[in-house]
Design an enzyme around this catalytic site. Structure first.
Site, PDB file in Angstrom:
ATOM      1  CB  VAL A  63      -1.201   0.013   1.117  1.00 58.98           C
ATOM      2  CG1 VAL A  63      -2.046  -0.959   0.982  1.00 58.98           C
ATOM      3  CG2 VAL A  63      -0.387   0.126   2.607  1.00 58.98           C
ATOM      4  CB  SER A 141      -6.733   1.020  16.381  1.00 61.36           C
ATOM      5  OG  SER A 141      -6.525   0.652  17.843  1.00 61.36           O
ATOM      6  CE1 TYR A 154      -1.691  -0.179  14.694  1.00 60.70           C
ATOM      7  CE2 TYR A 154      -2.989   0.921  16.728  1.00 60.70           C
ATOM      8  CZ  TYR A 154      -2.644  -0.242  15.580  1.00 60.70           C
ATOM      9  OH  TYR A 154      -3.655  -1.161  15.212  1.00 60.70           O
ATOM     10  CB  ALA A 155      -1.459   6.887  19.205  1.00 58.50           C
ATOM     11  CB  ALA A 156       0.476   9.699  14.938  1.00 57.78           C
ATOM     12  CE  LYS A 158      -4.027   1.138  12.812  1.00 59.79           C
ATOM     13  NZ  LYS A 158      -4.634   0.693  11.561  1.00 59.79           N
TER      14      LYS A 158
HETATM   15  P1  NAD Z   1      -2.333  -8.943  10.652  1.00 62.32           P
HETATM   16  O1  NAD Z   1      -0.812  -8.843  10.996  1.00 62.32           O
HETATM   17  O2  NAD Z   1      -2.929 -10.276  10.716  1.00 62.32           O
HETATM   18  O3  NAD Z   1      -2.726  -8.713   9.113  1.00 62.32           O
HETATM   19  C1  NAD Z   1      -2.138  -7.339   8.518  1.00 62.32           C
HETATM   20  C2  NAD Z   1      -1.808  -7.595   6.916  1.00 62.32           C
HETATM   21  O4  NAD Z   1      -1.616  -6.405   6.559  1.00 62.32           O
HETATM   22  C3  NAD Z   1      -0.738  -8.736   6.870  1.00 62.32           C
HETATM   23  O5  NAD Z   1      -1.133  -9.640   5.937  1.00 62.32           O
HETATM   24  C4  NAD Z   1       0.220  -8.005   6.303  1.00 62.32           C
HETATM   25  O6  NAD Z   1       1.065  -8.521   5.336  1.00 62.32           O
HETATM   26  C5  NAD Z   1      -0.565  -6.518   5.434  1.00 62.32           C
HETATM   27  N1  NAD Z   1       0.108  -5.586   5.375  1.00 62.32           N
HETATM   28  C6  NAD Z   1       1.209  -5.027   6.059  1.00 62.32           C
HETATM   29  N2  NAD Z   1       1.856  -4.281   5.641  1.00 62.32           N
HETATM   30  C7  NAD Z   1       1.542  -3.983   4.364  1.00 62.32           C
HETATM   31  C8  NAD Z   1       1.741  -3.266   3.018  1.00 62.32           C
HETATM   32  N3  NAD Z   1       2.429  -2.069   3.207  1.00 62.32           N
HETATM   33  N4  NAD Z   1       0.773  -3.418   2.007  1.00 62.32           N
HETATM   34  C9  NAD Z   1      -0.070  -4.304   2.060  1.00 62.32           C
HETATM   35  N5  NAD Z   1      -0.358  -5.055   3.116  1.00 62.32           N
HETATM   36  C10 NAD Z   1       0.496  -4.819   4.200  1.00 62.32           C
HETATM   37  O7  NAD Z   1      -2.978  -7.740  11.530  1.00 62.32           O
HETATM   38  P2  NAD Z   1      -4.704  -7.512  11.828  1.00 62.32           P
HETATM   39  O8  NAD Z   1      -4.699  -7.585  13.387  1.00 62.32           O
HETATM   40  O9  NAD Z   1      -5.629  -8.376  11.082  1.00 62.32           O
HETATM   41  O10 NAD Z   1      -4.834  -5.975  11.563  1.00 62.32           O
HETATM   42  C11 NAD Z   1      -5.641  -5.544  10.419  1.00 62.32           C
HETATM   43  C12 NAD Z   1      -5.929  -4.176  10.772  1.00 62.32           C
HETATM   44  O11 NAD Z   1      -6.711  -3.902  11.863  1.00 62.32           O
HETATM   45  C13 NAD Z   1      -4.823  -3.313  11.110  1.00 62.32           C
HETATM   46  O12 NAD Z   1      -4.672  -2.026  10.222  1.00 62.32           O
HETATM   47  C14 NAD Z   1      -4.754  -3.012  12.485  1.00 62.32           C
HETATM   48  O13 NAD Z   1      -4.000  -2.024  12.781  1.00 62.32           O
HETATM   49  C15 NAD Z   1      -5.834  -3.108  12.830  1.00 62.32           C
HETATM   50  N6  NAD Z   1      -6.260  -3.279  14.142  1.00 62.32           N
HETATM   51  C16 NAD Z   1      -5.925  -4.586  14.659  1.00 62.32           C
HETATM   52  C17 NAD Z   1      -6.298  -4.650  16.032  1.00 62.32           C
HETATM   53  C18 NAD Z   1      -5.880  -6.205  16.640  1.00 62.32           C
HETATM   54  O14 NAD Z   1      -5.835  -6.310  17.980  1.00 62.32           O
HETATM   55  N7  NAD Z   1      -5.475  -7.149  15.776  1.00 62.32           N
HETATM   56  C19 NAD Z   1      -6.892  -4.068  16.688  1.00 62.32           C
HETATM   57  C20 NAD Z   1      -7.263  -2.538  16.117  1.00 62.32           C
HETATM   58  C21 NAD Z   1      -7.092  -2.383  14.804  1.00 62.32           C
END
Ligand code: NAD
Length: 246
Positions: A63, A141, A154-156, A158
Protein backbone atom coordinates in the site's frame (compact mmCIF):
# COMPACT_ATOMS: atom_id res chain seq x y z
CA UNK A 1 -26.20 -11.89 0.06
CA UNK A 2 -26.08 -8.30 1.31
CA UNK A 3 -23.05 -7.47 -0.87
CA UNK A 4 -24.19 -9.25 -4.03
CA UNK A 5 -22.06 -8.16 -7.01
CA UNK A 6 -20.23 -5.43 -5.08
CA UNK A 7 -16.66 -5.20 -6.36
CA UNK A 8 -14.50 -4.84 -3.25
CA UNK A 9 -10.80 -4.27 -2.63
CA UNK A 10 -9.54 -5.40 0.79
CA UNK A 11 -5.95 -4.45 1.57
CA UNK A 12 -3.84 -6.65 3.82
CA UNK A 13 -6.29 -9.50 3.23
CA UNK A 14 -3.86 -12.42 3.44
CA UNK A 15 -4.10 -12.49 7.25
CA UNK A 16 -6.16 -11.69 10.32
CA UNK A 17 -9.07 -9.25 10.06
CA UNK A 18 -8.50 -8.63 6.33
CA UNK A 19 -8.70 -12.33 5.52
CA UNK A 20 -11.81 -12.80 7.67
CA UNK A 21 -13.35 -9.78 5.92
CA UNK A 22 -12.58 -11.26 2.49
CA UNK A 23 -14.32 -14.50 3.56
CA UNK A 24 -17.35 -12.66 4.93
CA UNK A 25 -17.63 -10.45 1.82
CA UNK A 26 -17.54 -13.47 -0.50
CA UNK A 27 -20.20 -15.23 1.60
CA UNK A 28 -22.34 -12.08 1.22
CA UNK A 29 -21.93 -12.20 -2.58
CA UNK A 30 -19.16 -9.63 -3.13
CA UNK A 31 -16.45 -9.94 -5.78
CA UNK A 32 -13.22 -9.57 -3.81
CA UNK A 33 -9.75 -8.31 -4.73
CA UNK A 34 -7.34 -9.84 -2.22
CA UNK A 35 -4.17 -7.80 -1.94
CA UNK A 36 -1.16 -8.14 0.30
CA UNK A 37 2.62 -8.20 0.27
CA UNK A 38 3.19 -11.91 -0.38
CA UNK A 39 2.00 -13.54 -3.62
CA UNK A 40 1.82 -17.07 -2.18
CA UNK A 41 -0.28 -15.94 0.77
CA UNK A 42 -2.55 -13.92 -1.54
CA UNK A 43 -3.04 -16.90 -3.85
CA UNK A 44 -3.84 -19.19 -0.92
CA UNK A 45 -6.63 -16.84 0.21
CA UNK A 46 -7.96 -16.50 -3.36
CA UNK A 47 -8.12 -20.32 -3.62
CA UNK A 48 -9.94 -20.48 -0.30
CA UNK A 49 -12.48 -17.87 -1.43
CA UNK A 50 -13.05 -19.71 -4.70
CA UNK A 51 -13.61 -22.92 -2.72
CA UNK A 52 -16.35 -21.05 -0.87
CA UNK A 53 -17.96 -20.45 -4.27
CA UNK A 54 -16.83 -16.83 -4.49
CA UNK A 55 -15.33 -14.71 -7.25
CA UNK A 56 -11.90 -13.41 -6.17
CA UNK A 57 -8.76 -11.98 -7.72
CA UNK A 58 -5.32 -11.76 -6.14
CA UNK A 59 -2.82 -8.91 -6.30
CA UNK A 60 0.63 -8.44 -4.82
CA UNK A 61 0.28 -4.87 -3.60
CA UNK A 62 2.24 -2.89 -1.06
CA UNK A 63 0.00 0.00 0.00
CA UNK A 64 3.03 2.30 0.01
CA UNK A 65 3.58 1.59 -3.71
CA UNK A 66 1.33 3.79 -5.84
CA UNK A 67 2.32 1.99 -9.06
CA UNK A 68 1.17 -1.40 -7.72
CA UNK A 69 -2.07 0.10 -6.43
CA UNK A 70 -2.79 1.74 -9.80
CA UNK A 71 -2.14 -1.54 -11.65
CA UNK A 72 -4.54 -3.40 -9.36
CA UNK A 73 -7.28 -0.79 -9.72
CA UNK A 74 -6.89 -0.74 -13.53
CA UNK A 75 -6.97 -4.55 -13.77
CA UNK A 76 -9.97 -4.88 -11.47
CA UNK A 77 -11.89 -2.17 -13.37
CA UNK A 78 -11.03 -3.91 -16.59
CA UNK A 79 -12.44 -7.20 -15.28
CA UNK A 80 -15.45 -5.93 -13.36
CA UNK A 81 -16.17 -2.45 -14.74
CA UNK A 82 -16.46 -0.74 -11.35
CA UNK A 83 -15.18 -0.54 -7.77
CA UNK A 84 -17.86 -0.37 -5.10
CA UNK A 85 -15.99 -0.87 -1.83
CA UNK A 86 -12.47 -0.22 -0.58
CA UNK A 87 -11.50 -1.65 2.80
CA UNK A 88 -8.23 -0.03 3.89
CA UNK A 89 -7.23 -2.75 6.33
CA UNK A 90 -3.46 -3.23 5.88
CA UNK A 91 -1.51 -2.20 8.93
CA UNK A 92 1.50 -2.92 11.12
CA UNK A 93 2.75 -2.15 14.62
CA UNK A 94 6.29 -1.18 15.63
CA UNK A 95 5.93 -0.26 19.27
CA UNK A 96 8.34 1.76 21.39
CA UNK A 97 7.95 4.48 23.94
CA UNK A 98 8.66 7.97 22.62
CA UNK A 99 11.93 8.04 24.48
CA UNK A 100 13.17 5.05 22.46
CA UNK A 101 11.31 5.40 19.15
CA UNK A 102 13.52 5.70 16.08
CA UNK A 103 12.63 7.91 13.12
CA UNK A 104 12.55 4.78 10.98
CA UNK A 105 9.95 3.14 13.27
CA UNK A 106 7.87 6.31 13.18
CA UNK A 107 8.07 6.73 9.39
CA UNK A 108 7.34 3.08 8.61
CA UNK A 109 4.10 2.97 10.59
CA UNK A 110 2.93 6.33 9.24
CA UNK A 111 3.77 5.26 5.67
CA UNK A 112 1.72 2.07 5.82
CA UNK A 113 -1.05 2.82 8.33
CA UNK A 114 -1.76 6.42 7.31
CA UNK A 115 -0.29 7.25 3.91
CA UNK A 116 -1.19 3.78 2.58
CA UNK A 117 -4.84 4.56 3.38
CA UNK A 118 -4.59 7.85 1.49
CA UNK A 119 -2.83 6.13 -1.46
CA UNK A 120 -5.57 3.54 -1.90
CA UNK A 121 -8.47 5.96 -1.38
CA UNK A 122 -6.89 8.39 -3.87
CA UNK A 123 -6.58 5.56 -6.40
CA UNK A 124 -10.29 4.61 -6.30
CA UNK A 125 -12.07 7.89 -5.63
CA UNK A 126 -12.30 9.03 -9.27
CA UNK A 127 -13.94 5.76 -10.23
CA UNK A 128 -16.42 6.01 -7.34
CA UNK A 129 -17.28 9.61 -8.29
CA UNK A 130 -17.75 8.64 -11.96
CA UNK A 131 -20.04 5.73 -11.11
CA UNK A 132 -21.99 7.87 -8.63
CA UNK A 133 -21.18 6.05 -5.38
CA UNK A 134 -19.02 3.82 -3.30
CA UNK A 135 -17.94 2.97 0.22
CA UNK A 136 -14.49 3.57 1.75
CA UNK A 137 -13.92 1.71 5.02
CA UNK A 138 -10.80 2.13 7.07
CA UNK A 139 -9.03 0.34 9.88
CA UNK A 140 -8.54 2.63 12.83
CA UNK A 141 -8.33 1.29 16.40
CA UNK A 142 -9.26 2.17 19.95
CA UNK A 143 -5.71 3.52 19.95
CA UNK A 144 -6.94 6.03 17.34
CA UNK A 145 -9.46 7.35 19.87
CA UNK A 146 -7.71 7.05 23.23
CA UNK A 147 -3.98 6.68 22.43
CA UNK A 148 -1.84 3.96 24.00
CA UNK A 149 1.36 3.49 25.90
CA UNK A 150 4.26 2.74 23.51
CA UNK A 151 2.34 3.58 20.34
CA UNK A 152 3.21 7.16 19.32
CA UNK A 153 3.49 6.17 15.65
CA UNK A 154 0.46 3.85 15.60
CA UNK A 155 -1.76 6.27 17.53
CA UNK A 156 -0.86 9.15 15.21
CA UNK A 157 -1.74 7.02 12.18
CA UNK A 158 -5.00 5.68 13.64
CA UNK A 159 -6.14 9.14 14.83
CA UNK A 160 -5.26 10.32 11.31
CA UNK A 161 -7.46 7.65 9.73
CA UNK A 162 -10.43 9.00 11.69
CA UNK A 163 -9.49 12.47 10.43
CA UNK A 164 -9.60 11.14 6.85
CA UNK A 165 -13.00 9.59 7.39
CA UNK A 166 -14.58 12.70 8.85
CA UNK A 167 -13.13 14.80 6.00
CA UNK A 168 -14.06 12.39 3.21
CA UNK A 169 -17.58 12.04 4.62
CA UNK A 170 -17.99 15.81 4.23
CA UNK A 171 -16.33 16.04 0.82
CA UNK A 172 -17.80 12.97 -0.82
CA UNK A 173 -21.22 12.48 0.79
CA UNK A 174 -22.97 14.49 -1.92
CA UNK A 175 -21.37 12.20 -4.51
CA UNK A 176 -22.92 9.11 -2.97
CA UNK A 177 -19.69 7.93 -1.33
CA UNK A 178 -19.69 6.96 2.35
CA UNK A 179 -16.49 6.84 4.44
CA UNK A 180 -16.31 5.20 7.85
CA UNK A 181 -13.70 3.83 10.26
CA UNK A 182 -13.75 0.73 12.43
CA UNK A 183 -11.96 0.92 15.79
CA UNK A 184 -11.37 -2.56 17.18
CA UNK A 185 -10.07 -3.24 20.66
CA UNK A 186 -8.07 -6.47 20.96
CA UNK A 187 -8.48 -8.95 18.12
CA UNK A 188 -6.81 -12.36 18.09
CA UNK A 189 -4.63 -12.04 14.98
CA UNK A 190 -0.94 -12.44 14.10
CA UNK A 191 -0.36 -8.68 14.61
CA UNK A 192 -0.23 -9.43 18.36
CA UNK A 193 2.32 -12.22 17.96
CA UNK A 194 5.21 -10.13 19.28
CA UNK A 195 3.43 -9.64 22.62
CA UNK A 196 4.40 -11.84 25.58
CA UNK A 197 1.73 -14.23 26.85
CA UNK A 198 1.55 -12.32 30.16
CA UNK A 199 0.72 -9.07 28.38
CA UNK A 200 -1.93 -10.78 26.24
CA UNK A 201 -3.54 -12.21 29.38
CA UNK A 202 -3.49 -8.79 31.04
CA UNK A 203 -5.15 -7.33 27.93
CA UNK A 204 -7.93 -9.91 28.05
CA UNK A 205 -8.47 -9.22 31.75
CA UNK A 206 -9.22 -5.57 30.91
CA UNK A 207 -12.11 -6.48 28.60
CA UNK A 208 -15.51 -6.79 30.32
CA UNK A 209 -16.18 -9.81 28.09
CA UNK A 210 -12.83 -11.32 29.24
CA UNK A 211 -11.73 -12.29 25.75
CA UNK A 212 -10.32 -10.86 22.55
CA UNK A 213 -12.48 -10.52 19.47
CA UNK A 214 -12.38 -13.17 16.81
CA UNK A 215 -11.41 -11.56 13.46
CA UNK A 216 -14.83 -12.61 12.11
CA UNK A 217 -16.50 -10.32 14.67
CA UNK A 218 -14.73 -7.33 13.06
CA UNK A 219 -15.41 -8.64 9.54
CA UNK A 220 -19.14 -8.63 10.35
CA UNK A 221 -18.95 -4.90 11.05
CA UNK A 222 -17.13 -4.19 7.79
CA UNK A 223 -19.75 -6.20 5.89
CA UNK A 224 -22.59 -4.27 7.51
CA UNK A 225 -20.92 -0.91 6.80
CA UNK A 226 -20.28 -1.89 3.17
CA UNK A 227 -23.89 -2.93 2.68
CA UNK A 228 -26.88 -0.78 1.78
CA UNK A 229 -28.22 -1.45 5.30
CA UNK A 230 -25.66 1.15 6.48
CA UNK A 231 -26.83 3.68 3.88
CA UNK A 232 -26.99 6.60 6.35
CA UNK A 233 -23.79 5.85 8.27
CA UNK A 234 -21.16 8.30 7.09
CA UNK A 235 -18.09 9.74 8.86
CA UNK A 236 -18.47 7.38 11.81
CA UNK A 237 -15.69 5.77 13.83
CA UNK A 238 -17.30 2.65 15.25
CA UNK A 239 -15.75 1.11 18.35
CA UNK A 240 -15.85 -2.69 18.45
CA UNK A 241 -14.20 -3.48 21.76
CA UNK A 242 -16.29 -5.84 23.87
CA UNK A 243 -16.64 -2.91 26.26
CA UNK A 244 -12.89 -2.39 26.76
CA UNK A 245 -13.12 1.40 26.80
CA UNK A 246 -16.01 1.74 29.26
P1 NAD B 1 -2.38 -8.96 10.63
O1 NAD B 1 -0.94 -8.75 10.88
O2 NAD B 1 -2.96 -10.29 10.88
O3 NAD B 1 -2.74 -8.55 9.12
C1 NAD B 1 -2.26 -7.38 8.53
C2 NAD B 1 -2.00 -7.66 7.06
O4 NAD B 1 -1.55 -6.44 6.45
C3 NAD B 1 -0.89 -8.70 6.84
O5 NAD B 1 -1.33 -9.70 5.94
C4 NAD B 1 0.25 -7.91 6.27
O6 NAD B 1 1.07 -8.62 5.34
C5 NAD B 1 -0.50 -6.78 5.57
N1 NAD B 1 0.37 -5.63 5.33
C6 NAD B 1 1.29 -5.09 6.16
N2 NAD B 1 1.93 -4.10 5.55
C7 NAD B 1 1.40 -4.00 4.29
C8 NAD B 1 1.66 -3.16 3.18
N3 NAD B 1 2.62 -2.23 3.22
N4 NAD B 1 0.91 -3.33 2.06
C9 NAD B 1 -0.04 -4.28 2.01
N5 NAD B 1 -0.32 -5.12 3.02
C10 NAD B 1 0.40 -4.97 4.15
O7 NAD B 1 -3.12 -7.83 11.49
P2 NAD B 1 -4.66 -7.58 11.87
O8 NAD B 1 -4.75 -7.65 13.33
O9 NAD B 1 -5.56 -8.40 11.03
O10 NAD B 1 -4.78 -6.03 11.50
C11 NAD B 1 -5.58 -5.52 10.45
C12 NAD B 1 -5.86 -4.06 10.71
O11 NAD B 1 -6.63 -3.93 11.90
C13 NAD B 1 -4.60 -3.22 10.93
O12 NAD B 1 -4.76 -1.96 10.30
C14 NAD B 1 -4.54 -3.05 12.42
O13 NAD B 1 -3.86 -1.88 12.81
C15 NAD B 1 -6.01 -3.00 12.76
N6 NAD B 1 -6.30 -3.34 14.17
C16 NAD B 1 -5.97 -4.55 14.68
C17 NAD B 1 -6.24 -4.83 16.02
C18 NAD B 1 -5.89 -6.15 16.68
O14 NAD B 1 -5.98 -6.24 17.92
N7 NAD B 1 -5.53 -7.19 15.92
C19 NAD B 1 -6.86 -3.85 16.81
C20 NAD B 1 -7.18 -2.63 16.25
C21 NAD B 1 -6.91 -2.38 14.91
Amino acid sequence: MRLKGKVSIITGSASGIGKATAEKFVKEGAIVAVCDLNTEAVNAVVDELKALGGEAYGYKVDVTNKGQIAEMVADLKNRCGRIDVLVNNAGIVQDAQLIKMSEDQFDKVIDINLKGVYNCARAVVDTMVEQGGGVILNASSVVGVYGNFGQTNYAAAKFGVIGFVKTWAKELGKKGIRANAVCPGFVATPILKAMPEKVLQAMEDKVPMRRMADPAEIANVYAFLASDEASYINGAAIEVTGGLTL
